[in-house]
Design an enzyme around this catalytic site. Structure first.
Site, mmCIF file in Angstrom:
data_model
loop_
_atom_site.group_PDB
_atom_site.id
_atom_site.type_symbol
_atom_site.label_atom_id
_atom_site.label_comp_id
_atom_site.label_asym_id
_atom_site.label_seq_id
_atom_site.Cartn_x
_atom_site.Cartn_y
_atom_site.Cartn_z
ATOM 1 N N HIS A 54 -0.272 32.855 -44.982
ATOM 2 C CA HIS A 54 -0.023 31.459 -44.594
ATOM 3 C C HIS A 54 0.291 30.637 -45.835
ATOM 4 O O HIS A 54 -0.606 30.182 -46.542
ATOM 5 C CB HIS A 54 -1.226 30.876 -43.845
ATOM 6 C CG HIS A 54 -0.939 29.535 -43.235
ATOM 7 N ND1 HIS A 54 -1.051 29.280 -41.890
ATOM 8 C CD2 HIS A 54 -0.529 28.373 -43.796
ATOM 9 C CE1 HIS A 54 -0.719 28.025 -41.633
ATOM 10 N NE2 HIS A 54 -0.413 27.445 -42.785
ATOM 11 N N HIS A 56 3.501 27.815 -47.524
ATOM 12 C CA HIS A 56 4.693 26.992 -47.240
ATOM 13 C C HIS A 56 5.586 26.995 -48.477
ATOM 14 O O HIS A 56 5.436 26.138 -49.359
ATOM 15 C CB HIS A 56 4.276 25.558 -46.886
ATOM 16 C CG HIS A 56 3.507 25.435 -45.614
ATOM 17 N ND1 HIS A 56 4.084 25.041 -44.429
ATOM 18 C CD2 HIS A 56 2.202 25.678 -45.332
ATOM 19 C CE1 HIS A 56 3.165 25.036 -43.462
ATOM 20 N NE2 HIS A 56 2.007 25.418 -43.988
ATOM 21 N N HIS A 207 0.395 26.299 -36.289
ATOM 22 C CA HIS A 207 -0.605 25.393 -36.851
ATOM 23 C C HIS A 207 -1.352 24.793 -35.659
ATOM 24 O O HIS A 207 -0.730 24.180 -34.792
ATOM 25 C CB HIS A 207 0.069 24.280 -37.651
ATOM 26 C CG HIS A 207 0.540 24.724 -38.998
ATOM 27 N ND1 HIS A 207 1.468 25.723 -39.166
ATOM 28 C CD2 HIS A 207 0.187 24.306 -40.249
ATOM 29 C CE1 HIS A 207 1.664 25.900 -40.468
ATOM 30 N NE2 HIS A 207 0.908 25.061 -41.146
ATOM 31 N N GLU A 210 -5.271 21.016 -36.657
ATOM 32 C CA GLU A 210 -5.600 20.705 -38.055
ATOM 33 C C GLU A 210 -6.050 19.241 -38.132
ATOM 34 O O GLU A 210 -5.380 18.376 -38.681
ATOM 35 C CB GLU A 210 -4.387 20.962 -38.962
ATOM 36 C CG GLU A 210 -4.763 21.003 -40.439
ATOM 37 C CD GLU A 210 -3.598 21.359 -41.340
ATOM 38 O OE1 GLU A 210 -2.478 21.555 -40.830
ATOM 39 O OE2 GLU A 210 -3.819 21.439 -42.563
ATOM 40 N N ASP A 306 -1.770 28.563 -48.132
ATOM 41 C CA ASP A 306 -1.239 27.376 -47.456
ATOM 42 C C ASP A 306 -0.325 26.568 -48.377
ATOM 43 O O ASP A 306 0.878 26.584 -48.211
ATOM 44 C CB ASP A 306 -2.380 26.509 -46.888
ATOM 45 C CG ASP A 306 -1.903 25.503 -45.854
ATOM 46 O OD1 ASP A 306 -0.772 25.655 -45.357
ATOM 47 O OD2 ASP A 306 -2.657 24.564 -45.532
HETATM 48 ZN ZN LIG Z 1 0.041 25.359 -43.130
#
Ligand SMILES: [Zn+2]
Length: 413
Positions: A54, A56, A207, A210, A306
């Protein structure tokens, strides 16, 4: 054919690892004796290369270009808009490549990157990350998730772009149902994502929830849809922060559904520790999903990086050893069993989530390996050394050497 001789596994066992071509050929003690090309590990730790499931890559390393904001998820998403409008394929490609190379240097050879697909950046982020993945295909395997960061219903046009992204070759269907304005829209978002996944025969990695708001419960929508469509073992839910704030009855019910649907949970404590709980006074919530309860129930939990120096998080360097250490703090993981669990969360658990059949330190697995200058996994976590060597498909792809010395004025007694 070549071999690692005297390699210490995380279990403590001492073995040889014989590699032939891209694959591990043998892991028995003494098996290196028949191989002339040997590396003497001298009892140092050998692990399978990490998986960052995970991350980005499209947003990575943009922080210096962003305006300051309030530090929340919404604040970060808003602050990124202006920069996202200025993305070019080459800009995304070079930043993504930098993070992939750094990840490889620090022992990660497989990455799954969520990539924004929305009407602000269009398909530019995906083009950039896919180009970086191709640039780096000799050192790592990078998969992409088409991620509708701005929503599907609240961003009209995003659904068409999602389709185009999957036609372009995005590997996984992403989603962010809790970002929609109401429960009906959230449910529709989930339905649309699964519909795409079915049509394009892709796994799902969304996602989910969150937020600290325990009334936000899209995880159950995702689990219900996975069960209804028989998507068993093909879904990952990321973050899942609000599960911690929901009542225990809901949590138990939905954890059971996740278990039955074979849903993996990507807890990303590193980012969520700083992103969530911003409005709290006194006892500040930690933004963590219910790792201990998910673990006890037998749900597959992984830890991801992340964010790398983006609008959400100012740190991050593609080090899954660092991710494991921070996650261990966040999830109260300290016993020997706990630390073994932290290792699984950056190795075996993501491999299960990806449904990999060629992962691990065993005969027939792809030889994605790392040699660390410590005698045990516990010491690797404590000391955070870079790996001495990293292999991808049996080929040496990175080396690190660290030297340091203390200058004494007199001999030690
Ligand atoms: Zn994320």
């Amino acid at each position: 054919m070549w071999a690692l001789q005297g390699a210490r596994l995380a279990s403590g066992d001492l073995v040889d690892i014989v590699v032939e071509g891209e694959l591990i050929h043998d892991t028995a003690a003494g098996s290196a004796a028949a191989v002339s090309d040997r590396i003497d590990c001298a009892g140092k730790l050998v692990l399978p290369a990490f998986i960052d499931s995970h991350v980005h890559l499209d947003k990575a390393l943009i922080r210096d270009d962003l305006r300051e904001h309030d530090g929340t998820l919404a604040g970060a998403i808003g602050a990124i808009h202006e920069r996202k409008r200025r993305y070019s394929v080459e800009d995304v490609r070079s930043r993504a490549r930098a993070v992939i190379e750094e990840s490889v240097r620090l022992g990660t050879t497989r990455l799954r990157s969520h990539v924004d697909v929305d009407t602000i950046g269009g398909l530019t982020p995906l083009e950039g990350v896919m180009a970086a993945a191709a640039d780096c295909s000799d050192i790592a395997e990078v998969r992409t998730v088409a991620f509708p960061q701005e929503g599907l219903l609240r961003d009209p046009g995003a659904l068409d772009l999602m389709e185009a992204a999957l036609e372009m070759g995005a590997d996984v269907v992403g989603g962010m149902p809790h970002w929609e304005p109401n429960e009906a829209a959230q449910r529709e978002h989930v339905r649309l994502c699964f519909e795409l996944a079915q049509r394009f025969d892709r796994d799902v990695d969304m996602h989910v929830d969150e937020t600290d708001d325990g009334n936000v419960r899209t995880l159950e929508m995702v689990a219900d849809e996975a069960l209804r469509l028989n998507f068993t073992g093909r879904v990952c839910a990321g973050h899942v922060c609000s599960l911690a704030a929901a009542d225990h009855e809901y949590a138990e019910r939905v954890i059971d559904k996740c278990l039955r649907a074979g849903i993996s949970i990507a807890a990303n404590p590193v980012t969520n520790l700083v992103l969530q709980g911003r409005g709290d006074r006194g006892l500040v919530r930690r933004g963590m999903t219910r790792v201990a309860e998910l673990r006890a129930a037998g749900v597959n939990v992984l830890f991801g990086q992340d964010c790398v120096k983006d609008g959400f998080y100012p740190f991050g360097r593609g080090s899954m050893l660092e991710v494991a250490l921070i996650s261990a703090h966040a999830a109260h993981l300290t016993s020997k069993d706990d630390l073994a669990y932290a290792l699984e969360a950056v190795t075996k658990a993501p491999a299960i989530s990806w449904r990999l059949e060629d992962y691990g330190l065993r005969r027939g697995a792809r030889a994605d390996l790392q040699l660390l200058p410590v005698p045990s996994w516990e010491e690797a976590l404590r000391l955070q050394p870079p790996p001495e060597k990293v292999w991808f498909g049996g080929r040496l792809v990175a080396e690190n050497s660290v030297s340091s010395v203390v200058h004494r004025a007199r001999p030690t007694p």
